[in-house]
Motif scaffolding. Structure first.
Motif, PDB file in Angstrom:
ATOM      1  N   HIS A 178      -5.445   7.019  -1.636  1.00  0.00           N
ATOM      2  CA  HIS A 178      -5.458   7.439  -3.026  1.00  0.00           C
ATOM      3  C   HIS A 178      -6.732   8.190  -3.355  1.00  0.00           C
ATOM      4  O   HIS A 178      -6.732   9.261  -3.951  1.00  0.00           O
TER       5      HIS A 178
ATOM      6  N   LEU B 124       0.834  -1.197   0.000  1.00  0.00           N
ATOM      7  CA  LEU B 124       0.000   0.000   0.000  1.00  0.00           C
ATOM      8  C   LEU B 124       0.867   1.244   0.000  1.00  0.00           C
ATOM      9  O   LEU B 124       0.576   2.238  -0.664  1.00  0.00           O
TER      10      LEU B 124
ATOM     11  N   GLY C  93      -5.412   2.286   2.321  1.00  0.00           N
ATOM     12  CA  GLY C  93      -5.916   2.005   0.986  1.00  0.00           C
ATOM     13  C   GLY C  93      -6.733   3.155   0.435  1.00  0.00           C
ATOM     14  O   GLY C  93      -6.744   3.424  -0.769  1.00  0.00           O
TER      15      GLY C  93
ATOM     16  N   ASP D  24      -2.350   0.390  -7.078  1.00  0.00           N
ATOM     17  CA  ASP D  24      -3.184   0.605  -5.899  1.00  0.00           C
ATOM     18  C   ASP D  24      -3.895  -0.695  -5.598  1.00  0.00           C
ATOM     19  O   ASP D  24      -4.746  -1.126  -6.379  1.00  0.00           O
ATOM     20  N   ILE D  25      -3.545  -1.344  -4.482  1.00  0.00           N
ATOM     21  CA  ILE D  25      -4.132  -2.673  -4.298  1.00  0.00           C
ATOM     22  C   ILE D  25      -5.490  -2.626  -3.613  1.00  0.00           C
ATOM     23  O   ILE D  25      -6.281  -3.531  -3.742  1.00  0.00           O
ATOM     24  N   ILE D  26      -5.739  -1.570  -2.873  1.00  0.00           N
ATOM     25  CA  ILE D  26      -7.086  -1.433  -2.306  1.00  0.00           C
ATOM     26  C   ILE D  26      -7.667  -0.171  -2.918  1.00  0.00           C
ATOM     27  O   ILE D  26      -7.253   0.932  -2.589  1.00  0.00           O
ATOM     28  N   GLU D  27      -8.579  -0.351  -3.849  1.00  0.00           N
ATOM     29  CA  GLU D  27      -9.086   0.855  -4.532  1.00  0.00           C
ATOM     30  C   GLU D  27     -10.587   0.787  -4.684  1.00  0.00           C
ATOM     31  O   GLU D  27     -11.199  -0.220  -4.473  1.00  0.00           O
TER      32      GLU D  27
HETATM   33 NA    NA Z   1      -5.716   2.007  -2.516  1.00  0.00          NA
END
Ligand code: NA
Ligand code: NA
Lengths: 505, 117, 114, 936, 89, 164
Positions: free
Chosen positions: D922, D669, D919, E86-89
């Motif tokens: 972004h 992350l 997370g 971005d792994i958690i999006e």
């Molecule tokens: Na994310």
């Protein structure tokens, strides 16, 4: 089992938890009030505890009803009670300052504040080495949260450095504690004391190494040279109430040096007796002078104060390093003074910085502060306090330490360096004071500090005055605490003595 | 086996130390993670090495006290792992904050000198 | 008899595990290497788990079937992992011995919404 | 207790005067004067005591443990000084009322003045040495305020700072000296100290003690080479100069010499140091006084010179010299105060003090001129004025000295030269100001000042005359008692007659007068010479240089220490730790290897070693390629978990495995927002150095591990193994330790976790970070936000994962597992949903407000502990019972399980809070967030 | 016989472990490394099962189960990172 | 309301069964606990299940599962041999399989089945979900492979999950 011993730990935890849970429910006003009330109760508790142990009694709380050395114990002796009281009082004034607005600068200020107290009080009370580690982490993590409270590039950088160094410190703590456990098979500090004294010669290397590694851990917290470098930036860039509260943080390290140095590696520790003394005295004296030079070269007021905190650490640890009852008593007296004085100065610096418009606390000519006379007066008093000039508590503390130093062979060094650092500190403060208050041109247009803003400062200064006036009885207590610390047999007996379980399970 | 464990602890420490001495936040985090591996193994090992003696009491079997490995270091390591995790998480967050506020990921927020290699 | 069965299962399992990793180490491109572990290991670990099941069920402490759970888990997850790895490799245009269908490249070089 | 009041009244009065400011200038002045009078009145009841040959001591206990009491004494010396301080103070207050302009805050001025007056009284009335020192330092501080009173003037600020620095230096030295003196005498009480002179002088530390104390006295009294601060202090308003440099501040130094005379004097060290400093100061002061064109500058240097004279007298050390010294203290105070006031009047009237412009004032202000000329005559030592008497006694003492020492003839010679210079500068003060043609280009036209401004001068000049003419009637009684207390014996026989016949001292006086006339007559070439010499031998330049060097050094050392580099701090930390550890181990002589038998190496051991070394070294080698390093480091967890499994720590293995994956997710992350590669920043040399340090650190921990592992061991753990089941109700001893034996640690540990969550959440508030729109190689991100094959199947896994989590939680007390591992498993299961389905999708199904979960967890754990407290057991005392239900059978209920539930909740809450909010970073950074389309 | 089989099996799985480790370090691409990491978990499960049989203890089962679960999550997260950053999006 | 209280009649016994597997025990207490969890966990997790899973021909499903198990065994032997023979003899290829399956779960199961069996890995699903690209380790005839996959796996899955 005495609930009085554990109350100073549980109360902030409960308060912190409640403040967290009720974050959305209660208005800011109520939360502030709740927080202040909780800290006030902690002052009360600490006072009662101090009264109870003031004759040198030691109270123990065996957590989970498991006898020492198997379970964790909380131990309240005069030394611990003294630290608790100082912390609670300091916290109250810092909070009083914070509730005037800085507490809204970030989420979770109030729970973090209480949990910070949980960590501090736990560290002072615990009688278990690993539990001390846990409380270190609590108070550090809470302080990280508070340190970064409000944001800003400088603050973030200082926070990053602080966190990284302390993580390295935590690793070291575990290595040290692990070595002690792996050699002596126990974690209870009283039990460690017994086992250290009885350690066979082939294990001395490990015991000494572990002891000195622990020294490194505490030296980092206490900001002893060369591990002091994190302090100036961290203290200089955080918000005022947090910096004020941080005045106690270095004292945690100093406390641990004293506790471990007298209990585990004290007079009775046989071949490792007084393991810390020489290191402590030497490094403390160098710290004194390095701190003073830093204060002299500082270009911002808060950095200067931060360096003066380093100086006070040096003097405090000089006292602890001397290791006599008189010296340690003097150190404990000085500890209270240094904490309150530094806190007052940090708060004052905030008011000065906000009163000078764009000049902030930079030591350059700038506009006049509104109510300069009054604030200058406070600054003058606070400077006299922190520089150790007569007639206030700072001088008394310095005098007491020097007087106690005269019996030590290193006294010329102690005297020379203490006096020199005092002179440098005075020169530094004179420069900054005359720059900030005498050499002002024009008005900054900032709103004048209100009585409410100044109240915590007045309170802290008044505390130092009280320390001066009632120096006799306070010093008497400090001597009791020092003698108690230097004769750990009682501590050991009370902790390890006949099982203190409430009743057989 | 003891020598191997010592070697492991030593190498993990060395790699961790080297990485924390690099000037960027990410290697710093990696280095501290390696260091916490090292110290956790070390702490665990202070209870000495024993194979096949987990400290799960079998109530049916009256094993002697020496029939189990030392449980205390394990409990300590568990606590240390959790705390280490919390600290790492916090440090990572701080690294991001530093990146946002200082404009680069140097631990001192120094401007990026570019990739010289 | 039981011991022979067990030994056989154990050896088969270990052998397949080994071959899977051998494939991973030996084969020429990522896509072919992917076949090794995802297949050989499912059988390898499967055999070992069956061996374990039989072993502990015959120890006198009652049946031991919980190894089934690990197997179920692996059978659900291994193909997903393989698919994702392959997808990632295609996205990254990892060198392939087989020709990559052009439509994959087209689709993957587009912007990041469908 | 009247002495306390004498001191206290000015301090309280300072506050009162400040408060009076609201009523105007005159009420302030009246208050200040009244306060001073009141203090004087308070002194009166005891004033007779010294004359009876007694010493009055009043004591108020303060810190009896260390012999620090609020103890005051009144003897002849103290009385003399107290009278001077209060008397001249009163005149100054009157004078200042007219001197200070309407712009100046008179009440503030009076407040400072009264504070200073109180401090000064404290010095002269202290019985306790430390108390004296406190007042001593207070005079430094308050004089700082007074000198810097005109804060807008740069010279005032600088002068004040310089004065404080020099006197502060002296004060600190004095502290050291007093500490030693107190140790030698065994008390800080003057009564004791004054009686233990022999012991003190014989003490091996006498010399350092003496040097320290003299440093204090000399800096305060502006003795050479510390004299230079005094002329700069002339930037103060003239009433301040008149007060500080006549009767008070600078006199504190000579007071101290007088005070400690019986203890310290009578040794060669004393004679050389005190006499030498005094002589040098006498000469240097007189020399420079002559060439100052500034009126106050002249007076300042003359003050220095006179202080040197007094010091020299104490240095000579005979009883008669002491008499002369004390006498000259009185005389100097009177004529110098009046001279300063006169100078102030001139300044006030002319707007300048430059003697090159100020000429012929006789015509404009004859009364003032007369008064000033009388005072100047006293300063010059002209007969019939008081200065003559003490100066002649001084000459007599130097003459006596000449008969008793080799090279002694030098002394009378030098002092006569100094005397000539004194006459010359006095003459200049008279002639150059009041005659010498007409004024040049004055800003104002001078005329006589208001009467009340002249009156104080008149009073003082009258005293000069009275003492000069009728010494026996006026000054003799107080001088006798003062000298008696200086000597601690009755005063020696002395004769204060004006005429002693033609003797050596008289001839010396005559020579001084005539020589002075000649010098003044031939001043022009001397002025040229002085102008050429200016800048050389300048102590002030030395001071500035020194201070500059010190500050530069401070900046240099601080800059080099505190570089703000974390790498440096960490390097120092590692090196410090290495030093400590090695010093600890090596200093003991213990062998590195113990006697415990080691386990044989097996294949698994080799395997995990290879695995860990490969992963660790791989991480190090690949660290610049960050993702690669992360993947490689991800391989560490497995072998470490295998070690835990192999060596009987299943709980640890489970924890390690779960924490590892959460850490990797966390790092991923973060990595998204960071550069994908680390640049090479450190030089080759630095890297080699770091490798060396790292290798040493590694060797250190390896040696430590080896040393421990090879030693036999006994620990407290047997207790846990024995009591876990009967006392803790669980068979998994590790878990029982965590939730019961050391449950307090666990409470702390979940607090840490909660704090991390809260801290991170708090930090996120204003955080804006922009994630890259393409990867490190410039490739845009894949179109597929949530690959459907992955998404569909991981949803199926959720119930399974939660089931495992509950399983691990419930069995933890008896088998490997527990709240922490279970919590992490649940968190990982939920995180998986975020990973595969996205935030939006998941949030529609799961609240993102996790604070209540964390709070509830903490509260449950805390309440579990509090429950036992409520029942009268210590905090966290556990209880368990076996319940038998039909069908269900026997099962256990333990309070520790509730505690574990608290742990579980905190872990789930905090872990999710941390990961989800990271997370979300972004999205938070984009005002218009990309709304990921919902998979059908 | 069982013991012998287990010993041989341990040797084989260890060799597999070592080969996988080699691939992990060697790469050359990120997917190769992730694949190696994933395979390493499977190898570790095999090792644990063998160890369980060898030591005759079923306490290692949970570790195997967790490796299966956690290995998967790790792989998914890493692949997601390669695909999307971005792994958690 | 009824649905909320007993959200899934299939899941409950399944979870209870898995619980018993985990606990490695058939004690009455464990059965009860398993049922309890089988009731509680779906209440929480059902929200995460996007679609009701409907199984139309359980027997076909069972046969399909056996087939897959058999294929896995064979596949493993094949792949093992291929690996042992070395990389040079391999002819890897990407094969595109057009899809008739529409549901997300169906496609996922097909993809997984393909990955689990003979020398094939589902590598890529087209954005429109109408074709699946499969990587074969050793492919002599790509079209034949695609056809085999459709016949052997997609057809039964279509029957079980999308009978219309
Ligand atoms: Na994310
Ligand atoms: Na003139």
């Amino acid at each position: 089992m005495n609930p009085l011993v554990i109350a100073p730990v549980l109360l902030p935890l409960l308060a912190g938890t409640l403040l967290l849970l009720l974050r959305g429910t209660l208005s800011l006003r109520v939360r502030r009030g709740l927080n202040l009330t909780m800290v006030a109760i902690q002052i009360l508790l600490a006072t009662v505890l101090l009264m109870t142990v003031s004759e040198g009694d030691i109270l123990v709380h065996t957590l989970g009803n498991w006898p020492a050395p198997y379970g964790i114990v909380l131990v309240a002796d005069p030394l611990a009670a003294w630290m608790l009281l100082i912390t609670a009082i300091l916290a109250w004034f810092a909070l009083l300052f914070a509730v005037r607005g800085t507490d809204t600068g970030s989420r979770h200020f109030h729970p973090l504040f209480q949990l910070q107290l949980f960590g501090l009080n736990g560290a002072f009370l615990t009688g278990d080495l690993f539990n001390l580690f846990v409380f270190f982490e609590i108070l550090l993590l809470a302080s990280y949260g508070l340190l970064l409270h409000g944001g800003g590039a400088r603050r973030t950088r200082a926070g990053l450095h602080f966190v990284a160094l302390n993580l390295a410190g935590s690793t070291l703590f575990l290595f040290a504690a692990g070595t002690l456990y792996g050699t002596l098979g126990t974690l209870n500090m009283a039990d460690l004391a017994v086992k250290v004294a009885a350690a066979p010669p082939e294990n001395l290397g490990l015991v000494r190494a572990a002891g000195l590694l622990l020294f490194g851990v505490f030296a980092l917290k206490a900001a002893l040279i060369p591990l002091h470098l994190w302090l100036p930036a961290a203290y200089a860039s955080t918000s005022a109430p947090v910096a004020a509260l941080f005045a106690i943080m270095t004292k945690v390290g100093a406390y641990c040096l004293l506790r471990v140095g007298t209990l585990i590696f004290g007079e009775d520790a046989g071949p490792v007796a007084n393991l810390y003394s020489d290191w402590l005295l030497t490094l403390a004296l160098i710290t004194l002078i390095v701190g003073a030079l830093g204060a002299l070269s500082a270009t911002e007021l808060r950095r200067q104060i931060a360096y003066l905190v380093v100086v006070s650490v040096g003097l405090l640890l000089t006292a602890f390093g001397l290791g006599t009852p008189a010296a340690i008593g003097a150190g404990l007296y000085y500890l209270a003074h240094a904490t309150f004085a530094a806190a007052a100065l940090f708060l004052l610096a905030d008011i000065i910085a906000s009163g000078r418009g764009a000049s902030l606390d930079r030591l350059t000519p700038g506009p006049a502060i509104p109510r300069a006379g009054l604030i200058g007066g406070f600054f003058f008093i606070a400077a006299v306090l922190i520089a150790g000039l007569p007639p206030l508590s700072g001088f008394l503390g310095k005098f007491l330490v020097l007087k106690a130093a005269l019996v030590d062979p290193a006294w010329p060094w102690a005297m020379g360096l203490v006096l020199t650092s005092g002179l440098l500190g005075m020169i530094a403060l004179t420069r900054s004071g005359s720059l900030l208050f005498l050499r002002a041109d024009g008005r900054s247009g900032a709103t004048p500090a209100s009585a409410g803003d100044l109240a915590p400062i007045v309170g802290l200064l008044a505390l130092c005055l009280a320390l001066t006036i009632w120096a006799g009885p306070i010093l008497g207590f400090a001597h009791t605490a020092a003698e108690q610390a230097l004769r750990p047999q009682t501590y050991i007996q009370v902790v390890l003595g006949p099982t203190t379980r409430t009743e057989p399970r | 086996m003891e020598a191997l464990i010592s070697l492991i602890v030593g190498v993990l420490t060395a790699c961790g130390v080297y990485l924390i001495l690099r000037g960027r936040t990410f290697p710093l985090v990696l280095g501290l993670t390696l260091l916490s591996y090292a110290v956790n193994l070390f702490l665990f090992a202070t209870g000495r090495l024993a194979i096949g003696l987990p400290p799960i009491i079998d109530p049916n079997l009256a094993k002697p006290v020496g029939g189990y490995t030392d449980p205390l270091p394990q409990a300590l390591v568990l606590t240390a792992i959790v705390i280490g995790f919390a600290m790492t998480a916090f440090l990572i967050m701080l690294a991001l904050k530093a990146r946002a506020e200082l404009g680069n990921d140097h631990v001192d927020g120094r401007p990026d000198p570019g990739d010289r290699a | 008899m039981l011991e022979i069965l067990l030994s056989a299962l154990i050896l088969i399992g270990a052998l397949f595990t080994f071959i899977g990793s051998l494939g991973l180490a030996r084969l020429g491109d990522f896509y072919t290497r992917l076949h090794g572990p995802t297949k050989a290991t499912t059988l390898g670990v499967g055999s070992l788990l069956i061996a374990s099941m039989i072993h502990f069920s015959t120890q006198g402490n009652g049946a031991s079937f919980h190894e089934v759970l690990v197997t179920i888990f692996l059978f659900i997850t291994a193909p997903v992992s393989a698919h994702l790895l392959s997808k990632a490799a295609l996205h990254l245009r990892v060198k392939s011995l087989a020709n990559v269908p052009p439509r994959i490249d087209e689709a993957d070089s587009g912007t990041d919404s469908r | 207790m009247n002495l306390f009041f004498v001191i206290l009244i000015p301090f309280v009065g300072a506050g009162l005067t400040g408060w009076m400011s609201r009523f105007g200038r005159t009420p302030s002045a009246w208050t200040a004067g009244g306060v001073t009078l009141l203090a004087l009145l308070c002194l009166m009841p005891s004033a007779a005591v010294p004359f009876l040959g007694e010493t009055l001591v009043q004591r108020w206990p303060w810190i009896p443990d260390i012999g620090l009491d609020l103890a005051l004494r009144l003897d002849g010396l103290g009385l003399l000084f107290a009278l001077m301080i209060l008397g001249i103070g009163l005149l100054i207050i009157l004078y200042a009322r007219y001197y200070l302009s309407a712009r100046d805050s008179l009440s503030l001025f009076y407040a400072y003045l009264l504070l200073f007056m109180g401090s000064m009284l404290g010095i002269v009335l202290s019985e306790n040495l430390i108390l004296l020192l406190m007042f001593w330092e207070l005079t430094s501080l308050t004089s700082f305020l007074l000198i810097g009173f005109w804060r807008e003037r740069e010279d005032a600020r600088k002068g004040a700072r310089m004065a404080l620095t020099i006197t502060g230096l002296g004060g600190l030295a004095l502290l050291g000296g007093f500490l030693l003196l107190g140790e030698m005498a065994g008390s800080y009480d003057l009564s004791t100290i004054l009686a233990s002179g022999d012991r003190v002088r014989a003490h091996p530390l006498y010399t350092p003690m003496l040097v320290l104390i003299l440093l204090g006295a000399f800096t305060k009294s502006a003795q050479f080479p510390f004299h230079f601060w005094l002329p700069h202090a002339m930037a103060a308003p003239t009433p301040v100069s008149a007060y500080l440099h006549s009767a008070t501040l600078v006199k504190a130094g000579v007071f101290l010499l007088a005070r400690l005379f019986p203890v310290l004097s009578g040794t060669p060290e004393w004679s050389w140091l005190v006499g030498g400093a005094g002589l040098a100061t006498l000469l240097v002061g007189a020399w420079f006084a002559l060439y100052k064109h500034d009126l106050k500058g002249l007076l300042a240097y003359s003050t220095i010179s006179h202080l040197g004279l007094i010091t020299l007298l104490f240095g000579i050390g005979t009883p008669l010299a002491a008499v002369a010294g004390v006498f000259h203290i009185i005389n100097h105070a009177t004529f110098k105060a009046s001279l300063f006031m006169a100078a102030g009047i001139i300044d006030h009237e002319c707007g300048t003090r430059d003697m090159r412009r100020v000429n012929g004032l006789w015509k404009f202000m004859p009364y003032t001129a007369t008064l000033a000329m009388v005072a100047a005559a006293a300063m010059a030592g002209v007969p019939l004025f008081n200065g003559f008497l003490s100066k002649e006694m001084f000459f007599a003492e130097t003459a006596t000295f000449y008969t008793e020492h080799d090279w002694g003839w030098l002394l009378p010679l030098v002092v006569v030269i100094a005397g000539m210079l004194a006459v010359a500068y006095s003459l200049r003060f008279t002639h150059d100001v009041f005659f010498n043609g007409d004024p040049i280009d004055l800003p104002r036209t001078p005329h006589e000042p208001p009467f009340w401004m002249k009156a104080p001068v008149g009073v003082l000049v009258a005293i000069c005359l009275l003492v000069g003419i009728l010494p026996m009637l006026t000054v003799e009684p107080i001088l006798t008692v003062a000298v008696a207390s200086v000597l601690q014996t009755p005063s020696p026989v002395h004769n204060l007659a004006i005429w002693h016949g033609v003797n050596l001292p008289f001839l010396m006086s005559l020579a001084a007068l005539l020589g002075g006339l000649l010098i003044y007559a031939a001043r022009r070439p001397l002025f040229t010479l002085a102008a050429q010499l200016e800048g050389r031998l300048d102590a002030q330049a030395v001071y500035r240089w020194t201070l500059g060097r010190v500050i530069a050094f401070a900046a240099w050392i601080t800059r080099h220490l505190e570089t703000g580099s974390l790498q440096r701090m960490l390097l120092l930390f590692v090196l410090s730790v290495l030093t400590l550890g090695v010093a600890g181990f090596v200093g003991s002589g213990s062998p590195l290897t113990g006697t415990r038998a080691t386990l044989p190496v097996d294949i698994l051991g080799v395997l995990v070693t290879v695995g860990i070394l490969a992963a660790a070294i791989g991480t190090l080698a690949l660290h610049r390629r960050r993702l690669t390093a992360l993947i490689v480091m991800g391989a560490l967890g497995l072998p470490v978990a295998l070690i835990f499994v192999q060596f009987s720590a299943p709980d640890l293995a489970l924890t390690q495995l779960t924490v590892e994956v959460v850490t990797i997710v966390l790092l991923l992350l973060a990595l998204y927002f960071l550069p994908q590669r680390s640049p090479v920043e450190s030089s080759r040399g630095t890297r080699i150095r770091d490798l060396g340090v790292a290798a040493l650190a590694g060797a250190g921990t390896a040696a430590l591990t080896w040393s421990i592992l090879t030693r036999p061991f006994a620990s407290i753990s047997d207790y846990f193994l024995v009591n876990s089941l009967p006392g803790g109700g669980g068979t998994n001893v590790v878990n029982v330790i965590l939730v019961d034996f050391r449950g307090f640690d666990t409470l702390g540990e979940i607090t840490v976790l909660a704090l991390a969550g809260l801290g991170i959440y708090a930090m996120l508030r204003d955080l804006r970070l922009h994630g890259p729109t393409q990867d490190a190689d410039g490739r845009p991100w894949n179109w597929d936000l949530h690959p459907s094959i992955m998404a569909a199947l991981t949803r199926l896994l959720l119930p399974l994962v939660l089931l495992v989590s509950v399983f691990i939680l419930l069995r933890g007390h008896n088998l490997p597992g527990g709240g922490f591992i279970a919590g992490l498993i649940a968190a990982v299961g939920l995180i998986m949903q975020y990973l595969t389905n996205g935030v939006e999708w998941t949030h529609r199904r799961l609240s993102d407000n996790l604070h209540p979960v964390i709070g509830a967890g903490l509260l449950i754990a805390l309440l579990t502990g509090l429950a036992s407290l409520a029942l009268g057991y210590p905090f966290l005392t556990s209880a368990f019972t076996h319940v038998h239900w039909p069908i269900v059978g026997d099962f256990e209920l333990a309070s520790a399980m509730a505690f574990d539930l608290g742990v579980y909740l905190v872990v789930v809450g905090a872990t999710l809070l941390i990961l989800i909010h990271l997370g979300l970073l972004h999205r938070a950074s984009h005002a218009t967030s990309l709304n990921p389309p919902e998979p059908r | 016989m069982l013991n012998l089989a287990v010993t041989i099996a341990l040797g084989l799985v260890s060799a597999a472990f070592a080969l996988t480790l080699w691939r992990l370090l060697r790469g050359p691409d990120q997917p190769d490394r992730i694949l190696a990491l994933d395979t390493l978990s499977v190898n570790a499960i095999a090792l644990l099962v063998l160890l369980g049989i060898h030591l005759d203890s079923s306490l290692y089962f949970e570790a195997a189960l967790l490796i299966a679960m956690m290995g998967f999550v790790g792989t998914v997260a890493l692949c997601k990172y390669l695909l999307r950053g971005d792994i958690i999006e | 309301m009824k649905l909320r209280l007993f959200p899934h009649p299939v899941l409950t016994p399944l979870i209870a069964l898995i619980w018993l597997l985990l606990a490695n025990s058939l004690a009455p207490g464990q059965i009860l606990l398993g049922l309890l969890l089988g009731w509680a966990i779906p209440i929480f997790t059902l929200r995460f299940w996007p679609e009701r899973i409907r199984i139309h021909r359980p027997l076909t499903l069972f046969r399909f599962l056996l087939l897959v198990l058999y294929d896995i065994l064979v596949a493993n032997l094949n792949v093992a041999l291929l690996i042992l023979r070395g990389p040079r003899r391999l002819t890897p290829a990407f094969v595109t399989v057009p899809l008739d399956l529409r549901s997300e779960l169906g496609i996922s199961l097909l993809a997984n089945t393909i990955s689990l069996t003979p020398g094939t890995v589902s590598s890529w699903l087209s954005p429109d979900r109408r074709s699946l690209v499969v990587h074969g380790l050793h492919v002599r005839n790509p079209d034949a492979l695609a056809a085999t996959l459709k016949r052997r796996y997609e057809a039964p899955l279509l029957k079980v999950f999308e009978p219309c």
